[in-house]
Scaffold this motif. Structure first.
Motif, short mmCIF file in Angstrom:
data_model
loop_
_atom_site.label_atom_id
_atom_site.label_comp_id
_atom_site.label_asym_id
_atom_site.label_seq_id
_atom_site.Cartn_x
_atom_site.Cartn_y
_atom_site.Cartn_z
N GLU A 60 24.19 4.91 -36.33
CA GLU A 60 24.51 4.47 -37.68
C GLU A 60 24.00 3.03 -37.83
OE1 GLU A 60 28.26 5.23 -40.34
OE2 GLU A 60 28.75 3.65 -38.92
N ARG A 61 23.05 2.83 -38.77
CA ARG A 61 22.51 1.50 -39.00
C ARG A 61 23.57 0.65 -39.68
NH1 ARG A 61 17.15 2.47 -40.95
NH2 ARG A 61 18.18 3.22 -42.83
N LEU A 62 23.76 -0.58 -39.19
CA LEU A 62 24.86 -1.40 -39.67
C LEU A 62 24.68 -1.87 -41.11
CD1 LEU A 62 26.04 -3.62 -36.67
CD2 LEU A 62 26.64 -1.28 -37.28
N HIS A 63 23.46 -2.26 -41.50
CA HIS A 63 23.34 -2.92 -42.80
C HIS A 63 23.45 -1.97 -43.99
CE1 HIS A 63 19.24 -1.91 -44.17
NE2 HIS A 63 18.86 -2.00 -42.93
N ASP A 64 23.23 -0.65 -43.78
CA ASP A 64 23.37 0.27 -44.91
C ASP A 64 24.17 1.53 -44.58
OD1 ASP A 64 21.62 1.64 -43.29
OD2 ASP A 64 19.96 1.69 -44.72
N GLN A 65 24.66 1.62 -43.31
CA GLN A 65 25.51 2.74 -42.87
C GLN A 65 24.81 4.10 -42.95
OE1 GLN A 65 29.10 1.83 -45.31
NE2 GLN A 65 30.12 1.43 -43.36
N GLU A 66 23.48 4.10 -42.94
CA GLU A 66 22.72 5.35 -42.88
C GLU A 66 22.80 5.88 -41.45
OE1 GLU A 66 20.79 7.19 -45.07
OE2 GLU A 66 21.51 6.01 -46.76
N ARG A 67 22.94 7.23 -41.34
CA ARG A 67 23.03 7.85 -40.02
C ARG A 67 21.85 8.78 -39.77
NH1 ARG A 67 29.26 9.71 -38.82
NH2 ARG A 67 30.24 7.65 -39.04
N GLY A 68 21.49 8.95 -38.50
CA GLY A 68 20.44 9.89 -38.16
C GLY A 68 20.05 9.77 -36.70
N TRP A 69 19.14 10.66 -36.28
CA TRP A 69 18.67 10.69 -34.89
C TRP A 69 17.38 9.90 -34.77
CZ3 TRP A 69 21.34 12.92 -30.89
CH2 TRP A 69 22.40 13.76 -31.23
N PHE A 70 17.15 9.34 -33.58
CA PHE A 70 15.92 8.62 -33.30
C PHE A 70 15.73 8.57 -31.78
CE2 PHE A 70 19.45 5.72 -34.04
CZ PHE A 70 19.48 4.96 -32.87
N PRO A 71 14.48 8.43 -31.30
CA PRO A 71 14.24 8.37 -29.85
C PRO A 71 14.81 7.08 -29.27
CG PRO A 71 12.20 8.84 -31.07
CD PRO A 71 13.22 8.42 -32.07
N SER A 72 15.48 7.19 -28.14
CA SER A 72 16.07 6.01 -27.51
C SER A 72 14.99 5.02 -27.06
CB SER A 72 16.93 6.42 -26.31
OG SER A 72 16.16 7.15 -25.37
N SER A 73 13.75 5.53 -26.84
CA SER A 73 12.66 4.66 -26.38
C SER A 73 12.25 3.64 -27.45
CB SER A 73 11.44 5.51 -25.99
OG SER A 73 11.03 6.32 -27.09
N MET A 74 12.67 3.85 -28.70
CA MET A 74 12.34 2.92 -29.78
C MET A 74 13.30 1.72 -29.83
SD MET A 74 9.73 4.28 -31.32
CE MET A 74 9.17 4.96 -29.76
N THR A 75 14.34 1.76 -28.99
CA THR A 75 15.40 0.75 -29.07
C THR A 75 15.73 0.18 -27.68
OG1 THR A 75 17.18 2.38 -28.74
CG2 THR A 75 16.44 1.99 -31.00
N GLU A 76 16.51 -0.88 -27.68
CA GLU A 76 17.08 -1.37 -26.43
C GLU A 76 18.55 -1.71 -26.68
OE1 GLU A 76 15.69 -6.06 -26.48
OE2 GLU A 76 14.36 -4.60 -25.55
N GLU A 77 19.37 -1.49 -25.68
CA GLU A 77 20.81 -1.63 -25.86
C GLU A 77 21.22 -3.10 -25.87
OE1 GLU A 77 24.99 0.44 -24.35
OE2 GLU A 77 23.06 1.05 -23.51
N ILE A 78 22.22 -3.42 -26.71
CA ILE A 78 22.82 -4.75 -26.75
C ILE A 78 24.03 -4.72 -25.82
CG2 ILE A 78 23.96 -6.47 -28.21
CD1 ILE A 78 22.31 -5.35 -30.56
N LEU A 79 23.95 -5.46 -24.72
CA LEU A 79 24.97 -5.36 -23.67
C LEU A 79 26.12 -6.34 -23.85
CD1 LEU A 79 22.55 -4.97 -20.62
CD2 LEU A 79 23.74 -3.16 -21.87
N ASN A 80 25.85 -7.46 -24.50
CA ASN A 80 26.87 -8.51 -24.63
C ASN A 80 27.93 -8.09 -25.65
OD1 ASN A 80 28.33 -10.86 -25.15
ND2 ASN A 80 26.56 -12.17 -24.76
N PRO A 81 29.20 -7.91 -25.23
CA PRO A 81 30.25 -7.48 -26.17
C PRO A 81 30.50 -8.47 -27.29
CG PRO A 81 31.20 -8.11 -24.04
CD PRO A 81 29.73 -8.08 -23.86
N LYS A 82 30.28 -9.76 -27.03
CA LYS A 82 30.49 -10.75 -28.09
C LYS A 82 29.43 -10.63 -29.19
CE LYS A 82 33.29 -14.26 -25.86
NZ LYS A 82 33.49 -15.70 -25.67
N ILE A 83 28.20 -10.34 -28.78
CA ILE A 83 27.14 -10.14 -29.78
C ILE A 83 27.44 -8.90 -30.61
CG2 ILE A 83 24.67 -9.72 -30.13
CD1 ILE A 83 25.28 -12.48 -29.06
#
Length: 595
Positions: A538-561
């Protein structure tokens, strides 16, 4: 609150509401500007307000030169800006140990925490070093940021402003400089492509109208918008609030974007047809793209500029406070929502007409075309034949191909027949669908799930055992068929503070209706994921949902961020939903009355 309040006299419109008082400024070593550090203050003003009034407006020529020195086309500007955004977030995320103090991210929701912050008395801000912001590095000019302008450096104003106030200045500065870059690219689309003599001769007026739509109107609005922003910047070294200009244009002038963007479906189709059917057009486009003015960018990247710009404007405005005028408190950039809806409406109508033409009903006919209906997912699945027994498993034809069309309110089950046609043999309202995943039963039944129709076309309950080609395809069908199923991870809408997040590092264009098109630097909550590399987010700025390849992204690990991202998201959506804000205010008022 805002850093600046508008007034009739340039250079005298600054207020010290968020700024430190003179005593705070002078009591902190190194923070007050000395006469040596700031020649403009040689008379030693007694208050900060007096000091700021002595800052003179930057001459109009300086701003015009600044705008002219922007050598980047908007496509380059946008890419550089988003890549810097990604890199900054990576650096923040890499400092997990340094940025966390060992305490958990927190148990309050962002909304609750925000309410607590509102009720606490405001403490004076702590003076820190200048914020390290890298929105854009422009090789064609002598500056990178607002704080790097020679006029800003020599004025000494950086010694007065708080880090957050400098960030606000940078955001407004980016808004203006990016609009200048956008206007430059848009002007190139018109002068270099649209008004080319050969182009005019090659295209029929109707083709030219579809291809370029109302781009001249968009260009005219951008020019007036940029001119007003420039005039505001000329008034003082510290940029005055520009949100009132942006909101006024969003309300009164940006409707030209809706017209342009709504034509996108026809524009893309016409462009593809022209490339295929007119060799002279194809050769001309290739020749025009080679011109050094285009900097190697394709014609198609110029055509989509208005859609990219209006979306980016919304994101830039979200980091700034709303206009002071309560009457101007319209939902944050409704024009973006209208643009999205315009694109969807056009493409959906065409798609529904095309689908209905291909359907032949073996059962009672169902009217497919409806203004309130659209396609969510379509594709082939394998239906298991007969009862699940050892005898059945030994037969050669255990599964038969079926084809599903899933709309937002209806499921249609078909068999594909010759002539690119589909024979419909069952259907059910989407609200009467239930899905269930089979437990692991070996390779034969891998990726098999059960679909129940509580009430099918014959008003009876029906059960289908369906096999997908992969684990991700099975999960995608299950998510689409029954959207209220529990997802693997916590949903953003559950209002819990922490949730797995990713940021987009490679743009992705959706290939299927249930997929999500990703732009660089998009932040998304992970709602579900598969073992073969797909994420449901779910994209945060517009709350649109959908599937996408994980290779297009990288995880945000810092809980404060992650927590900061969610808080900012709640703030923005609170602006988008005035009714929710009013209800919250009523709850607070009721609580005070009870006390």
């Amino acid at each position: 609150g805002r850093l600046v309040q508008r007034s009739d006299s340039p250079g005298k419109d600054l207020r010290a509401g968020l700024l430190p008082t003179a005593s705070e400024s002078s009591s902190t070593p190194g923070n007050g500007a000395t006469p040596e550090e700031w020649p403009a203050l040689a008379d030693s003003p007694t208050t900060l307000t007096e000091a700021l009034r002595m800052i003179h407006p930057i001459p109009a020529d300086s701003w015009r030169n600044l705008i002219e020195q922007i050598g980047l086309l908007y496509q380059e500007y946008r890419d550089k800006s988003t890549l810097q955004e990604i890199e900054t977030r990576r650096q923040q995320d890499a400092e997990i140990q340094d940025s966390t103090d060992g305490s958990p991210a927190g148990e309050d929701t962002p909304e609750e925490e925000e309410e607590e912050e509102e009720e606490e008395p405001a403490s004076p801000p702590v003076r820190k070093a200048l914020p390290q912001i890298c929105l854009l590095s422009n090789p064609h000019s002598r500056f990178n940021l607002w704080q790097d302008l020679p006029e800003i450096r020599s004025s000494g104003v950086l010694e007065i402003l708080q880090p957050e106030e400098i960030k606000l200045q940078e955001a407004m500065f980016e808004l203006v400089t990016s609009e200048a870059s956008y206007y430059k690219s848009l002007n190139l689309l018109v002068s270099h492509f649209m008004e080319n003599e050969r182009m005019r001769k090659l295209l029929h007026p109707s083709e030219a109208h579809i291809l370029f739509s109302n781009v001249l109107d968009v260009l005219a609005v951008s020019e007036r918008f940029l001119l007003e922003l420039e005039h505001r910047m000329e008034e003082n070294i510290v940029i005055s609030d520009v949100c009132d200009i942006v909101y006024r244009y969003a309300a009164d002038h940006f409707s030209v974007y809706i017209t342009y963007v709504s034509n996108q479906t026809y524009q893309e189709r016409t462009y593809k047809q022209l490339l295929q059917e007119k060799a002279a057009f194809r050769e001309l486009i290739a020749q025009l793209e080679l011109d050094p003015k285009c900097k190697g960018l394709p014609f198609s990247s110029f055509l989509i500029l208005p859609f990219q710009r209006i979306t980016r404007l919304k994101l830039l405005v979200q980091v700034q406070p709303p206009p002071a005028d309560p009457q101007a408190g319209l939902p944050a950039f409704p024009v973006v929502k209208a643009c999205n809806e315009g694109v969807r409406k056009m493409s959906r109508t065409e798609q529904m007409i095309s689908i209905q033409k291909k359907m032949e009903f073996k059962i009672k006919s169902v009217p497919i075309i409806s203004h309130s209906r659209w396609l969510l997912k379509q594709g082939e699945l394998q239906q298991m034949s007969g009862p699940k027994t050892s005898r059945t498993l030994r037969t050669k034809k255990l599964f038969h191909e079926i084809y599903l069309f899933l709309f937002n309110d209806l499921l249609v089950i078909c068999r594909q027949i010759p002539g690119d046609k589909y024979q419909v043999f069952d259907s059910a309202p989407r609200g009467l669908l239930r899905v269930e995943e089979l437990e692991d039963q070996g390779q034969t039944l891998a990726n098999v799930f059960i679909l129940r129709l509580l009430e099918n076309a014959d008003d009876r309950e029906a059960t289908y055992m369906l096999k997908a080609s992969s684990q991700s395809e099975m999960k995608r069908w299950m998510t689409s068929l029954a959207p209220n199923r529990r997802t693997k991870f916590v949903s953003f809408t559950s209002r819990l503070l922490d949730c797995p997040q990713v940021q987009c590092v490679h743009p992705y264009v959706a290939q299927q209706p249930d997929e999500l098109t990703l732009e660089l630097a998009d932040i998304l909550n992970i709602l579900d994921k598969t073992d073969d590399g797909w994420i449901f987010g779910e994209r945060l700025h517009d709350q649109e949902r959908g599937w996408f390849p994980s290779s297009m992204t990288e995880e945000i690990l810092n809980p404060k961020i992650r927590s900061q991202n969610l808080k900012e998201c709640f703030r923005v959506h609170k602006m988008d939903d005035p009714q929710r804000s009013q209800n919250k205010d009523r709850r607070k008022l009721g609580s005070r009355n009870r006390q």
